[in-house]
Design an enzyme around this catalytic site. Structure first.
Site, mmCIF file in Angstrom:
data_model
loop_
_atom_site.group_PDB
_atom_site.id
_atom_site.type_symbol
_atom_site.label_atom_id
_atom_site.label_comp_id
_atom_site.label_asym_id
_atom_site.label_seq_id
_atom_site.Cartn_x
_atom_site.Cartn_y
_atom_site.Cartn_z
ATOM 1 N N LYS A 248 66.449 64.396 26.836
ATOM 2 C CA LYS A 248 66.030 63.186 27.546
ATOM 3 C C LYS A 248 64.513 63.161 27.642
ATOM 4 C CE LYS A 248 65.114 62.193 31.775
ATOM 5 N NZ LYS A 248 63.984 61.236 31.700
ATOM 6 N N GLY B 238 58.427 70.122 33.686
ATOM 7 C CA GLY B 238 58.030 69.053 34.586
ATOM 8 C C GLY B 238 57.528 69.619 35.901
ATOM 9 N N GLU C 154 59.655 75.225 32.971
ATOM 10 C CA GLU C 154 58.205 75.308 32.770
ATOM 11 C C GLU C 154 57.631 74.260 33.710
ATOM 12 O OE1 GLU C 154 54.857 74.947 32.250
ATOM 13 O OE2 GLU C 154 55.057 74.040 30.268
ATOM 14 N N CYS D 108 49.878 70.948 32.544
ATOM 15 C CA CYS D 108 50.326 71.860 33.605
ATOM 16 C C CYS D 108 49.448 73.104 33.676
ATOM 17 C CB CYS D 108 51.778 72.237 33.401
ATOM 18 S SG CYS D 108 52.128 72.768 31.730
ATOM 19 N N GLU E 107 48.839 70.539 42.757
ATOM 20 C CA GLU E 107 48.593 70.126 41.385
ATOM 21 C C GLU E 107 48.260 68.633 41.394
ATOM 22 O OE1 GLU E 107 51.924 70.218 38.644
ATOM 23 O OE2 GLU E 107 50.596 71.027 37.114
#
Lengths: 300, 491
Positions: free
Chosen positions: B197, B249, B271, B305, B402
């Protein structure tokens, strides 16, 4: 003096093993441990959530020193555990026989195998980086190396079932965790904690630094969830967790562990069918490692 | 956006060093259909539901296409197709699986310009990056894992390691094709079949990839693509016939997936987020460090990331370094992603822009000093100027959370031990950077940093042979290299 004079056995007061010391539980309470037939064997400390948190603190404090020890030295220490166990073989055989309802010969064989397992893992300490690491041939002028590192503090729910669980099973889950430089807090098998508590005594005299291994006996439903939810526990070995729904069982522990994204080694599909005499392979050894990759440019 | 409080002298003199526009042709992206369905069992298929989402070009806010919001039923159909395909695909000799992957890699190379332009249009990232970074790496990943398909016995996981079955894969919008390659290449090489997806803001290149699978003659059902938002992702990760879940994500979503999978036997790799420290010592080559810092935080608009979002600079060189950094930042070109001179493209979505703006505002409110170079932003689209915060403390939100945008927080330190302490003071542990000429210090720091990737005197380098992944709350498992195989094997 009469040769038939009566002599009472000296009973053993079993204690927790935390931070290299042998405290009683902060609860001040104990619980009855019986043999496989239900006969009273000893009282074990009823370790609490607070005892577990203290153990995590001790384990965290020990990470720096233990993970910083050279692999050669860690191997020496693990081998020393085998040496110390060899000298107390009969004691452990008796404890295993009582815990698992086995005959003396079978129990002794399990202890022998547990000793050999320490020797096996002693030899792994300075080899695991060579099988789990890599020099990566990246497409560019870079030096690129991957090395395995310990995850940190590992919470272990000790095996509670399966052939040889009480000691060989315990050693099979504990030794690989510390061989790779992690420290551990062990929730001992709730109904058969005596071999685990006695192992604490062996570790304390085997040059294993205080805090590297901590053993808590008591109710798994108190200890295991505390480990699973603790911010300062990095990974969880659910070897002895019951694979069913309910508090303190594998699913609930995994859910708790998800909050801090702990690494979880799941319980076997059928923990009771496990035979701990089987070859352990490298699964547990590699499960509590992180891979760190370092890049550096190459040039003149 | 707030006004500059402390604008540096503009370095670009008007007329001097100005670049003429060098736009890539949007037509190179090929035809974009007005609406897309899923790719299931080798066919493009309509959704069982009627809900459709729109993907927009974040640089223009124009709708590019409609695509299906995958329903539970769509996911079920895709998983069934993958299950059916698994038997033959996993039984295929590794050498033959390898050939399919080599074919895919070659077709990606052939069509790389088309894919790069399409990626740039759908995502907003500069064509310079899709062309020179994303696409070469995408092809390289398929090449690398193609070669593993017939060598799995030598991967160190025992003789004849087995695939897991159907892999459910959910990927983010920041590197749509690259994340697809990181997920699909090792899954197929090891004999798994996949349902993937893509993110709801960037589905187009994954659907284009489906065409590549057809061109490569990949057996039906080996790769299935189901589009939609988080609901579709949740349906996929929850599907009882999925054996493996791979997610890239945010940490909150990763945590939810870990919880969802508790008590199942599904293998999981995650991750997740990061808050990397980029540590500059006083003996670092300043110009190289500045390039590394810029690359570390402004590459892909900071939608990375492993972005070096916390700059830790040794106090004695703080002024010199910040001056040089501001000079460099003033030369960054923000604008049209399809212009080959563009350094910083569009923010991927309005929602992401709002999130970045909110955190930057919090940075000011908490007392950090904000700076950004003067630059004109296009009137349409989602944009954020490259931004620097100084006077940041470890407690500030901009040093802890983040941001996932072009926002750099600057902290200072005096000793290597203090740098280490600050660098590790985060629940994340994905990446870190070290800048110093002293080799022994690099090795000392690299040894102690709790991060899955450490870049010394470089930053944001990737390669399919090199494992990537995090410590702590940055997730578990590694992608890339021999280590990346483990996530798709029953070991």
């Amino acid at each position: 003096m009469s040769e038939t004079a009566m002599r009472l056995d000296v009973f053993k007061t079993y204690k927790l093993y935390v931070g290299g010391k042998f405290p009683r539980s902060e609860s001040g309470r104990v619980y009855e441990v019986t043999d496989a037939k239900g006969q009273w064997l000893a009282n074990a400390p009823l370790g609490t959530r607070k005892d577990t948190r203290d153990a995590v603190l001790a384990a965290r404090a020990a990470v720096k020193g233990w993970s910083g020890t050279t692999a050669y030295n860690r191997g020496q220490v693990l081998y020393r555990v085998a040496e110390m166990l060899q000298g107390r073989r009969e004691q452990f055989a008796a404890e295993v026989a009582a815990a698992e309802g086995l005959g003396g010969k079978k129990a002794a064989a399990l202890v022998d195998q547990a000793i050999d397992r320490w020797v096996w893992y002693a030899g792994w300490t300075d080899k695991v980086a060579q099988i789990a690491g890599a020099a990566n041939p990246v497409a560019g002028p870079f030096f690129n190396l991957s090395v395995p590192e310990p995850t940190g503090v590992v919470g272990i729910v000790a095996p509670q079932t399966g052939y040889g669980f009480s000691f060989l099973g315990l050693v099979s889950v504990l030794a690989p965790v510390i061989a790779t430089g992690n420290t551990a807090v062990v929730a001992a098998a709730a109904d058969a904690p005596l071999p685990a508590l006695s192992l604490g005594e062996v570790l304390a005299t085997s040059d294993v630094p205080g805090g590297v291994v901590n053993v808590i006996s008591g109710r798994t439903a108190d200890i295991a969830p505390t480990l699973a939810s603790h911010q300062d526990v990095n990974a969880l070995d659910l070897a002895g967790a019951i694979a069913a729904d309910g508090p303190g069982t594998a699913t609930a522990l995994e859910e708790l562990a998800a909050d801090t994204l702990k690494r979880v080694l799941r319980t076997a599909v059928d923990p009771a069918a496990q035979d701990w005499t089987n070859d352990p392979g490298t699964d547990r050894l590699l499960s509590f490692l992180e891979t760190k990759t370092v890049w550096h440019p190459m040039g003149q | 956006m707030a006004k500059n409080k402390n604008a540096a002298e503009p370095v670009r003199k008007s007329g001097l060093f100005e670049y003429a526009p060098a736009p890539e042709s949007p037509a190179a992206a090929g035809d974009i259909a007005t609406s897309y369905g899923h790719f299931i069992n080798g066919e493009f298929a309509d959704s069982s539901g009627s809900e459709a989402l729109k993907t927009v070009n974040p640089a223009t806010e124009q709708v590019l296409a409609e695509f299906a919001q995958g329903t539970d039923e769509d996911v079920d159909r895709a998983v069934k197709a993958a299950r059916k395909a698994f038997a033959d695909w996993s039984a295929l000799p590794g050498s033959e699986r390898a050939k399919y992957l080599f074919r895919i890699a070659r077709i990606i190379q052939e069509r790389s310009r088309e894919l790069a332009v399409l990626e740039s249009i759908d995502n907003g990232k500069p064509i310079k990056e899709t062309r020179d970074v994303d696409l070469p790496l995408v092809a390289a990943h398929f090449f690398y894992y193609a070669g593993w398909a017939d060598k799995l016995d030598f991967a160190g996981y025992g003789p004849s390691p087995k695939p897991l079955g159907v892999a459910g894969q959910v990927i983010p919008w920041n590197f749509p094709l690259m994340m697809l390659a990181w997920k699909i290449a090792p899954a197929l090489a090891t004999g798994n079949t996949v349902v993937l997806k893509p993110a709801e803001t960037t589905p187009l290149t994954a659907l284009r990839f489906a065409e590549i699978c057809r061109q490569a003659g990949l057996p039906k059902g080996v790769v299935n693509i189901v589009t939609g938002d988080g609901r579709t992702g949740a349906a996929l990760t929850a599907h009882p016939d999925v054996n493996k879940v791979a997610f890239t994500g945010s940490t909150p979503v990763g945590r939810a997936i870990a919880k969802q999978l508790a008590g199942t036997r599904k293998k999981l790799s995650l991750e997740l987020g990061g808050k990397a420290a980029n540590i500059v010592f006083d003996d670092a080559p300043i110009d190289q460090a500045v390039e590394g810092i810029v690359n570390g935080i402004f590459f892909n608009q900071g939608h990375v990331c492993c972005a070096g979002s916390r700059l830790l600079v040794q106090e004695s060189v703080q002024d010199e370094l910040l001056d040089a950094l501001k000079r460099r930042m003033a030369t960054l070109r923000v604008g049209d992603p399809l212009d080959k001179n563009t350094d910083i493209g569009a923010i991927n979505s309005a929602a992401q822009l709002a999130r970045i703006t909110e955190l930057a505002t919090a940075g000011e409110a908490e007392g950090a000093e904000r700076w950004a170079p003067e630059c004109e932003l296009p009137s349409a689209g989602y944009w954020f100027r490259p931004t620097l915060f100084t006077g940041v403390s470890q407690a500030h939100r901009i040093a802890r959370e983040e941001i996932f945008g072009p926002v750099l927080s600057v902290l200072t330190f005096r000793t290597p031990a203090e740098a280490l302490e600050k660098a590790n003071n985060t629940p994340y542990g994905l990446s870190a950077g070290i800048w110093t000429e002293k080799g022994s210090r690099i090795l000392w720091m690299a040894d102690r940093l709790k991060a899955g990737v450490v870049w010394a005197n470089t930053f944001n380098k990737f390669d399919p042979t090199s494992p990537f992944g995090g410590y702590k709350e940055s997730g578990y498992g590694r992608e890339g290299g021999r280590h990346g195989l483990e996530a798709y094997l029953d070991v």
